[in-house]
Design an enzyme around this catalytic site. Structure first.
Site, PDB file in Angstrom:
ATOM      1  N   ASP A  97      33.627  33.264  42.245  1.00  0.00           N
ATOM      2  CA  ASP A  97      33.173  34.612  43.051  1.00  0.00           C
ATOM      3  C   ASP A  97      31.792  34.569  43.166  1.00  0.00           C
ATOM      4  OD1 ASP A  97      33.024  37.389  43.457  1.00  0.00           O
ATOM      5  OD2 ASP A  97      34.756  37.782  41.996  1.00  0.00           O
ATOM      6  N   ASP A 202      32.009  38.662  47.084  1.00  0.00           N
ATOM      7  CA  ASP A 202      31.521  39.973  46.721  1.00  0.00           C
ATOM      8  C   ASP A 202      30.823  40.829  47.826  1.00  0.00           C
ATOM      9  OD1 ASP A 202      31.661  41.853  44.172  1.00  0.00           O
ATOM     10  OD2 ASP A 202      29.329  41.967  44.797  1.00  0.00           O
TER      11      ASP A 202
HETATM   12  C1  NOJ Z   1      32.326  44.695  43.711  1.00  0.00           C
HETATM   13  C2  NOJ Z   1      32.836  44.260  42.430  1.00  0.00           C
HETATM   14  O1  NOJ Z   1      34.305  43.898  42.765  1.00  0.00           O
HETATM   15  C3  NOJ Z   1      32.467  44.705  41.258  1.00  0.00           C
HETATM   16  O2  NOJ Z   1      33.059  44.841  40.227  1.00  0.00           O
HETATM   17  C4  NOJ Z   1      30.884  44.842  41.375  1.00  0.00           C
HETATM   18  O3  NOJ Z   1      30.430  45.900  40.394  1.00  0.00           O
HETATM   19  C5  NOJ Z   1      30.328  45.199  42.650  1.00  0.00           C
HETATM   20  N1  NOJ Z   1      30.896  44.394  43.609  1.00  0.00           N
HETATM   21  C6  NOJ Z   1      28.685  44.725  42.604  1.00  0.00           C
HETATM   22  O4  NOJ Z   1      28.617  43.335  42.803  1.00  0.00           O
END
Ligand code: NOJ
Length: 538
Positions: A97, A202
């Site tokens: 990720d 992300d």
């Molecule tokens: C999306 C992620 O799925 C989430 O868990 C995270 O807090 C935010 N992006 C910020 O990176």
């Protein structure tokens, strides 16, 4: 040859909550390795591991301080390599990720960047002068992802503002600086060199902002279950962001074999599609509509058909019913496991790439926790003043801790996640004695065994892997039906039993179904995958 990512299925592991191997109450990489056989037996083909990189864990790994190091509570670089190798040795793929949009504010790059306007990292983040006489008003109207607060944070040392799309401790990197791009692409290569098969990206759609910082138009509405004040045309899905997707793909193409990029991107289908290319751009983008499904046949028929029209082959819709940010699906169907079974049949028989979040396969539900004790930084900062009774009535979980409690492996103390006497980082759901892997393994009718049968069918059936999807028309109210080559999928999502005329052999059933004499009878909340009979020529 069809690249693997077009037909794969994905299982999301949230490392902190999967399996603790060293009795500190926090899941870790060796723990994941110890549980890989569960994934193999489940039948998933790709394991996506949420971030485990060095981080102060303010957003539990989505705030990185070193992209090429493993946070000590999760293990070592050797463990990460072993994880990749162990996944591969079981014939599965592995995706890590990547949080490309922002780092932690504790990242050495940011500590440097915020120290002055002239240091070597000064331009590695997005800085701007404020408005007003003393520059004490944010540079423009850009909102954070939470939409109520400004995306800009004031830094007294530089007397400037830095941008943080998500939370204030997650400053956005300046991807227009070639040095940043080079450093981040090298990180991508670092993990590709170790053998990862791809990345989940992300908040990928928000990386490239308008370089002139133009205001976003104000247009209040509800989007994806949450309120939005502005139209994010200058901060999300810009043309430059699509170009970045192509550049990132080119980095992956430097490597042999097929590597896959799966974007967390939000927007209407025509925008999402702009990221996908056969030879360039991202390979897959999540389709999040199923996260807020309405449990009725018409809703699914319209939504699936919409995706079929918008993402024809070789594009692959990537369906999501659960993840680490949103409510467990069981709570959306009021704890009705039969409905969860019907949804499993739909998810795993559609064209495209299904994703399953850890615990979904055993029907884990949201764990109700006191809002005031939330560890999730969104709940603990953004929504902290909301009273408990208000939070309880929301259909969306504002405290993401509730969907991140430990994986329930068995009925022993701490559900087998960590040893007896150790306090897990979040409490185990009290339903664990009933809802756990070991218990469901021994029950042929369990949700887990349904998921196993469905994954096995998907793996072995060319019709499910690559066959076209055609909706069946003229079905009784409440029934969803579609054809995948020689297979037919029927789901009764209504409240009445129904009988329809189809001949065939039942391959997988959920709930009460009777097949025979050219008819299929389905009780409410049941579904069947049928191998249709091809009439023999005399
Ligand atoms: C999306 C992620 O799925 C989430 O868990 C995270 O807090 C935010 N992006 C910020 O990176």
């Amino acid at each position: 040859m069809t690249p693997w990512w077009q037909t794969t299925s994905i299982y999301q592991v949230y490392p902190r909550s999967f399996q603790d191997s060293n009795a500190d109450g926090v899941g870790d990489l060796p723990g994941i390795i110890n549980r890989l056989d569960h994934l193999k037996e489940l039948g998933v083909e790709t394991v996506w591991v949420s971030p485990f990189f060095a981080s102060p864990q303010q957003d539990f790994g989505y705030d990185v301080t070193d992209y090429e190091a493993v946070a000590p509570e999760y293990g070592t670089l050797e463990d990460a390599q072993r994880l990749i190798d162990e996944v591969h040795s079981r014939g599965m793929k592995v995706m890590f990720d990547l949080v490309l949009n922002h780092t932690s504010d504790q990242h050495p790059w940011f500590l440097r960047s915020r120290s002055s306007r002239s240091n070597p990292k000064a331009d590695w983040y997005i800085w701007a002068d404020g408005r007003g006489k003393h520059g004490k008003r944010p540079p423009n109207n850009w909102k954070s992802a939470m939409e109520f607060t400004s995306a800009w944070q004031y830094c007294p040392t530089r007397r400037q503002w830095y941008m943080a799309t998500f939370l204030p401790f997650q400053p956005d990197l300046n991807w227009r600086n070639p040095e940043v791009k080079r450093a981040m692409f090298d990180t991508v290569r670092f993990w590709l060199d170790k053998g990862v098969d791809g990345f989940r990206l992300d908040i990928f759609g928000q990386i490239m902002k308008d370089p002139d910082f133009a205001n976003n138009p104000v247009r209040p509405r509800v989007y994806n279950g949450f309120p939005r004040l502005t139209e994010r045309i200058h901060t999300e899905n810009t043309a430059d962001n699509v170009t970045l997707a192509k550049e990132l793909r080119a980095v992956c193409e430097e490597y042999p074999g097929d590597r896959a990029l799966l974007g967390e991107v939000f927007g209407p289908p025509e925008v999402l599609k702009s990221y996908l290319g056969e030879d360039d751009g991202l390979n897959l983008v999540f389709l999040f509509e199923f996260l807020t499904f309405h449990y009725n046949a018409e809703w699914f028929r319209t939504t699936i058909q919409g995706f079929e029209d918008n993402f024809p082959a070789p594009m692959q819709p990537t369906y999501v019913l659960e993840n680490h940010d949103r409510s467990r699906l069981l709570d959306r169907v009021h704890g009705d496991v039969a409905k969860a079974g019907v949804l499993a049949v739909i998810l795993l028989t559609l064209r495209g790439v299904p994703t399953v979040y850890q615990g979904q396969e055993i029907g884990m539900s949201n764990t109700r926790l006191p809002f005031k004790d939330a560890l999730d930084p969104i709940a603990a900062s953004v929504y902290k003043h909301l009273p408990q009774f208000f939070v309880d009535r929301m259909s969306e979980r504002l405290n993401r801790d509730e969907v991140r409690t430990p994986m329930q492996w068995d009925a022993s103390a701490n559900a087998g996640f960590c040893p007896d006497g150790v306090q897990p980082w979040l409490p185990v759901n009290p339903d664990y004695e009933r809802v756990n892997v070991a218990h469901q393994e021994s029950d042929n009718d369990s949700l887990l065994n349904l998921y196993r049968r469905l994954f096995a069918l998907r793996r072995d059936s060319e019709s499910l892997r690559s066959g076209p999807l055609a909706m069946l028309e003229a079905l009784p109210d409440g029934v969803l039906g579609y054809r995948r080559a020689d297979l037919i999928v029927l789901a009764n999502m209504g409240i009445e039993p129904v009988t329809v005329k189809y001949s065939g052999r039942s391959l997988v059933e959920a709930g009460e179904v009777a097949v025979g004499m050219g008819r299929v009878s389905l009780f409410p909340d049941s579904a069947v995958v049928l191998q249709t009979v091809v009439p023999k020529l005399a």
